[in-house]
Design a protein around this motif. Sequence first.
Motif, mmCIF file in Angstrom:
data_model
loop_
_atom_site.group_PDB
_atom_site.id
_atom_site.type_symbol
_atom_site.label_atom_id
_atom_site.label_comp_id
_atom_site.label_asym_id
_atom_site.label_seq_id
_atom_site.Cartn_x
_atom_site.Cartn_y
_atom_site.Cartn_z
ATOM 1 N N ASP A 250 -60.361 -36.315 -27.937
ATOM 2 C CA ASP A 250 -60.864 -36.251 -26.566
ATOM 3 C C ASP A 250 -59.940 -35.319 -25.777
ATOM 4 O O ASP A 250 -59.000 -35.769 -25.144
ATOM 5 N N PRO A 251 -60.187 -34.005 -25.806
ATOM 6 C CA PRO A 251 -59.272 -33.043 -25.192
ATOM 7 C C PRO A 251 -59.004 -33.347 -23.718
ATOM 8 O O PRO A 251 -59.865 -33.875 -23.003
ATOM 9 N N VAL A 252 -57.790 -32.994 -23.282
ATOM 10 C CA VAL A 252 -57.375 -33.278 -21.910
ATOM 11 C C VAL A 252 -56.988 -31.988 -21.205
ATOM 12 O O VAL A 252 -56.707 -30.957 -21.821
ATOM 13 N N PRO A 283 -63.946 -27.885 -29.854
ATOM 14 C CA PRO A 283 -64.188 -29.266 -29.418
ATOM 15 C C PRO A 283 -62.958 -30.164 -29.431
ATOM 16 O O PRO A 283 -62.986 -31.239 -28.828
ATOM 17 N N TYR A 284 -61.893 -29.751 -30.072
ATOM 18 C CA TYR A 284 -60.664 -30.547 -30.152
ATOM 19 C C TYR A 284 -59.553 -30.009 -29.255
ATOM 20 O O TYR A 284 -58.514 -30.644 -29.119
ATOM 21 N N SER A 285 -59.726 -28.827 -28.674
ATOM 22 C CA SER A 285 -58.626 -28.122 -28.015
ATOM 23 C C SER A 285 -58.383 -28.607 -26.593
ATOM 24 O O SER A 285 -59.304 -28.660 -25.767
ATOM 25 N N ASN A 286 -57.132 -28.951 -26.304
ATOM 26 C CA ASN A 286 -56.746 -29.180 -24.914
ATOM 27 C C ASN A 286 -56.897 -27.894 -24.127
ATOM 28 O O ASN A 286 -56.975 -26.793 -24.689
ATOM 29 N N TYR A 287 -56.896 -27.997 -22.830
ATOM 30 C CA TYR A 287 -57.154 -26.854 -21.962
ATOM 31 C C TYR A 287 -56.328 -27.000 -20.693
ATOM 32 O O TYR A 287 -55.583 -27.962 -20.513
#
Length: 371
Positions: A250-252, A283-287
């Motif tokens: 759940d990327p944050v 879909p997995y990458s934090n930003y």
Amino acid sequence: MSPLALLWQLVIVGQVDGVAVPDRSELAVSGAGPVTVTLSLAGDAVPGALYSWQGTTPSALLPTGTGTEFSVTVEQPGPVHISVARVNPATGEVQQGRFAFARGAMYTASEWAPAISVDTGGILVAVLDTGLNPLHPVLRGRIAAVGRDFVEEDDDPADDMGHGTAIAGIIAEGAPAARILPVKVSHAFGLGYITTVLAGVRYALSRGARILVLASGTDDSASAEVYGTILREAADAGALVVTTAGNRPDPVDLDTHPYFPAVLRLGPMLVVSAVDVHGNRAPYSNYGAATVDVAAYGGAGTAEDPGPLCADFRSRGEDLRHAMRGTSFAAPVVAAVAARIWAADSTLSAEEVRSRVRAAAVNGILSFSNL
């Protein structure tokens, strides 16, 4: 000491001819006779679980296995890498584990030698990770020195997990003039300690590394102080740090959620997120608009877009590849671009290289075609 992200969830228990051996054992070679290694999983059994074992010996791929135990006969010196995946039929959850050992040293001096570069020029890029495989052809003649293993405290930073070899291979192909310094700071289960990373960084800086690739991190605030020391010492040495935004189911948003060292701004650093083959955030990458500097291709981890084909740490000299996905494999793209920019103008400061890398991105995305 704060642990970094754990990548492998299953603990494998090994025995050689009935005698227990730990992961990453270097077994004494006595005579020419074969030894039989039997592996099983620690912890509680999962009713009805499906198992998939695979691995390599020094000379070949191993037959696959599907039971709760796995055995292999080893007859010659060199590294053996074995992995297992367990599928829980009730939940669909997949867990993985790896086990590595060698008869004798993981890699001998003669096996490291062809990978060592005789060229004293080129930007020195330190890969602080799980080590690397010097036998992979993409790394032949690309390593500045054997480097150091700060996990086992020896001079054989052999990769027994695959992460570091994949990263080094991307840099080697993306920056043909760069030289790579392998610094092992985490072991086969992908677990390391921040103090080990600090020791590795100090070693890399002492060897003249100008770019440090830290493709790991943690949301544990207890690591912030040591990461701060790492970034300040790198800045004082005139080095550029390339790190990841991190992966999560759940990327944050890193502008509001702490993830170290990405959220620290204590010197020249590039924080890298990942995009898929279509240029969309993976879909997995934090930003984080304020925290992330650039994005690069890291794959989606799907059948359509499995990720970049990376150098496989199980190679015995053949060009073995496998798909990887993650911000860890976007970061070396950015490191390679930085190395090319710096090689073109060695008078640039680390902060100037950082600025030029950011400027080379198109819509925030960097690739080798941008140069």
